[in-house]
Design an enzyme around this catalytic site. Structure first.
Site, mmCIF file in Angstrom:
data_model
loop_
_atom_site.group_PDB
_atom_site.id
_atom_site.type_symbol
_atom_site.label_atom_id
_atom_site.label_comp_id
_atom_site.label_asym_id
_atom_site.label_seq_id
_atom_site.Cartn_x
_atom_site.Cartn_y
_atom_site.Cartn_z
ATOM 1 N N HIS A 150 0.825 -1.208 0.000
ATOM 2 C CA HIS A 150 0.000 0.000 0.000
ATOM 3 C C HIS A 150 0.865 1.267 0.000
ATOM 4 C CE1 HIS A 150 0.468 -0.261 4.510
ATOM 5 N NE2 HIS A 150 0.520 1.052 4.383
ATOM 6 N N ASP A 181 0.393 -7.679 1.326
ATOM 7 C CA ASP A 181 0.761 -6.271 1.471
ATOM 8 C C ASP A 181 2.287 -6.087 1.516
ATOM 9 O OD1 ASP A 181 0.494 -3.577 1.671
ATOM 10 O OD2 ASP A 181 -0.308 -3.550 3.697
ATOM 11 N N GLY A 262 3.544 7.030 7.524
ATOM 12 C CA GLY A 262 4.933 7.189 7.099
ATOM 13 C C GLY A 262 5.826 6.102 7.654
ATOM 14 N N ASN A 263 5.410 5.485 8.781
ATOM 15 C CA ASN A 263 6.152 4.345 9.322
ATOM 16 C C ASN A 263 5.869 3.057 8.554
ATOM 17 O OD1 ASN A 263 6.046 5.811 12.456
ATOM 18 N ND2 ASN A 263 7.912 4.863 11.709
ATOM 19 N N SER A 264 4.779 3.045 7.797
ATOM 20 C CA SER A 264 4.414 1.834 7.056
ATOM 21 C C SER A 264 5.556 1.391 6.155
ATOM 22 C CB SER A 264 3.167 2.087 6.206
ATOM 23 O OG SER A 264 2.036 2.296 7.013
ATOM 24 N N GLY A 323 -5.902 -28.331 -7.502
ATOM 25 C CA GLY A 323 -6.627 -29.180 -8.456
ATOM 26 C C GLY A 323 -8.082 -28.808 -8.649
ATOM 27 N N THR A 325 -10.984 -25.201 -9.337
ATOM 28 C CA THR A 325 -11.221 -23.760 -9.462
ATOM 29 C C THR A 325 -12.495 -23.438 -8.700
ATOM 30 O OG1 THR A 325 -12.497 -24.018 -11.511
ATOM 31 C CG2 THR A 325 -10.112 -23.659 -11.707
#
Length: 418
Positions: A150, A181, A262-264, A323, A325
């Protein structure tokens, strides 16, 4: 003829003079006898006398208004006493913590346009460039940087990385994993970079020191990282997926070290200076938009596993093929199967006859309720649960078929080529 009294005083005067003359010589003899003893203790009388003289000199200078110098040994001992495990950890990791500025193109709203060729009006999306900031850390000497997805994702138009020494470099996105993430960046530079050292997040102890390092709010252009200190509050924290949020966070490390915007993407570090996680998000409980003591980091072992795949292929792939969907259940499908109140379940669309699902007895039309002990809440959540397994594992699956519940085990392996 002399008076007898006068003779007596003369005799006493001569006797006292002789005693005073011999006294210094006896005192010197005593000093000479004691000197070897004081030398063995590491200090001589002469050194004490010189030290006293120096102290007196310092006092005189102090009284005169001049600065009094502190002995170097005392200054060194004070500096040493200030050095702790925390300061050493900060010194080890800070050179490899970076600030990241991202310019990306986003669509915000629509505008009315006119097509002269078709002679009609139409609605066109409005694209704008948005700047954002975050943190990251260098994991290889050739300039690989890890941060949150992000912070820098696939829509990033330009990425600039600022180092603590003031240098700045453009970077490219090598790969992203929206589910976990995590993004891997590569700086465009011909030099050697300082790196961090990963710790083992499986060995993290609740209550041990933890340090959040990064550039909160992008306040400082010098990119010198800020440090906040707390403890590991808990481990293995899972956050259930939000229908409007594609990311799934599992086994997160909780900390009370202050984490802000900002620490992310910055590292969560232990007292040995090793990275045990990526600072990712905070929980405010609706009380504010700032930090309230609940911060969460992606564990380092999960990060390393994902990074290896991003380096090799640019994307994360399962080490096995289940194996089958699936499609996420809609409200119409849930009403059809009388499963109201259970959103996010998966409907099996097709089954590969050579895959583990077919061998476990799973058929098209089955509804997957649980994987392991977790109830499936979305397709993204199911993919996150699949990542907890590897080739050769046995995975428990709970199914719903024609009004009845079934349980089976899938033995995970690679797909057999046809």
């Amino acid at each position: 003829m002399k008076h007898p009294v006068y003779s007596t005083f003369l005799f006493l005067f001569l006797l006292m003079s002789a005693s005073c003359t011999n006294a210094p010589r006896q005192s010197d003899a005593l000093l000479q006898q004691r000197e070897p003893v004081t030398q063995e203790a590491g200090t001589t009388i002469s050194s004490l006398q010189s030290s006293s003289a120096a102290s007196a000199s310092d006092e005189e200078e102090g009284e005169a208004g001049q600065s009094v110098s502190v002995p170097q040994s005392t200054s060194s001992s004070i500096d040493n006493s200030r050095q702790t495990a925390i300061t050493r950890a900060v010194r080890n990791v800070s050179p490899a913590v970076v600030s990241i500025t991202v310019t990306e193109v986003v669509q915000k709203g629509r505008r009315v346009g006119f097509d002269q060729y078709y002679n009609r009006f139409f609605f066109a999306p409005i694209e704008r460039e948005v700047n954002s900031m975050g943190s990251g850390f260098i994991i290889s000497q050739d300039g690989l940087v890890v941060t949150n997805q992000h912070v820098a994702g696939t829509n990033a138009k330009k990425v600039v990385i600022s180092l603590p020494d003031g240098e700045q470099y453009d970077a490219e996105v090598l790969g992203t994993d929206e589910l976990a993430d995590i993004t891997l960046l590569k700086m465009e530079a011909d030099r050697t970079f300082p790196t961090v050292e990963f710790g083992n997040s499986d060995n993290v102890i609740v209550g041990e020191w933890s340090l959040a390092v990064g550039n909160p709010f992008g306040l400082f252009e010098s990119a010198q990282p800020s440090v906040t200190v707390g403890v590991v509050s808990a481990t293995n924290r899972d956050f259930r997926p939000n229908p409007n949020e594609p990311r799934v966070y599992v086994d997160m490390i909780q900390t009370d070290a202050a984490i802000n915007r900002g620490n992310s993407g910055g590292p969560l570090v232990d007292s040995e200076g090793k990275v045990i996680g990526i600072n990712t998000f905070i929980f405010t409980g609706g009380t504010s938009r700032g930090f309230v003591g609940l911060g969460f980091a992606i564990p380092s072992n999960r990060v390393q596993k994902i990074i290896r795949q991003l380096v090799s292929s640019g994307e994360v792939q399962l080490p096995f093929d289940p194996g089958f969907t699936t499609v996420e259940m809609t409200y119409e499908l849930m009403a059809k199967y009388n499963l109201r109140g259970f959103p996010g379940l998966l409907l099996v669309q097709s089954v590969n006859r050579d895959g583990p699902a077919y061998e476990a007895g799973i058929m098209p039309g089955d509804i997957i309720l649980r994987i392991g002990d977790e109830r499936v809440q979305s397709k993204m959540h199911a993919q996150a649960l699949f990542r907890e397994y590897t080739e050769g594992d046995s995975m428990r699956v709970e199914l719903y078929r024609k009004g009845s519940h079934y349980e089976t085990k899938m033995y995970l392996r690679k797909k057999v080529k046809e």
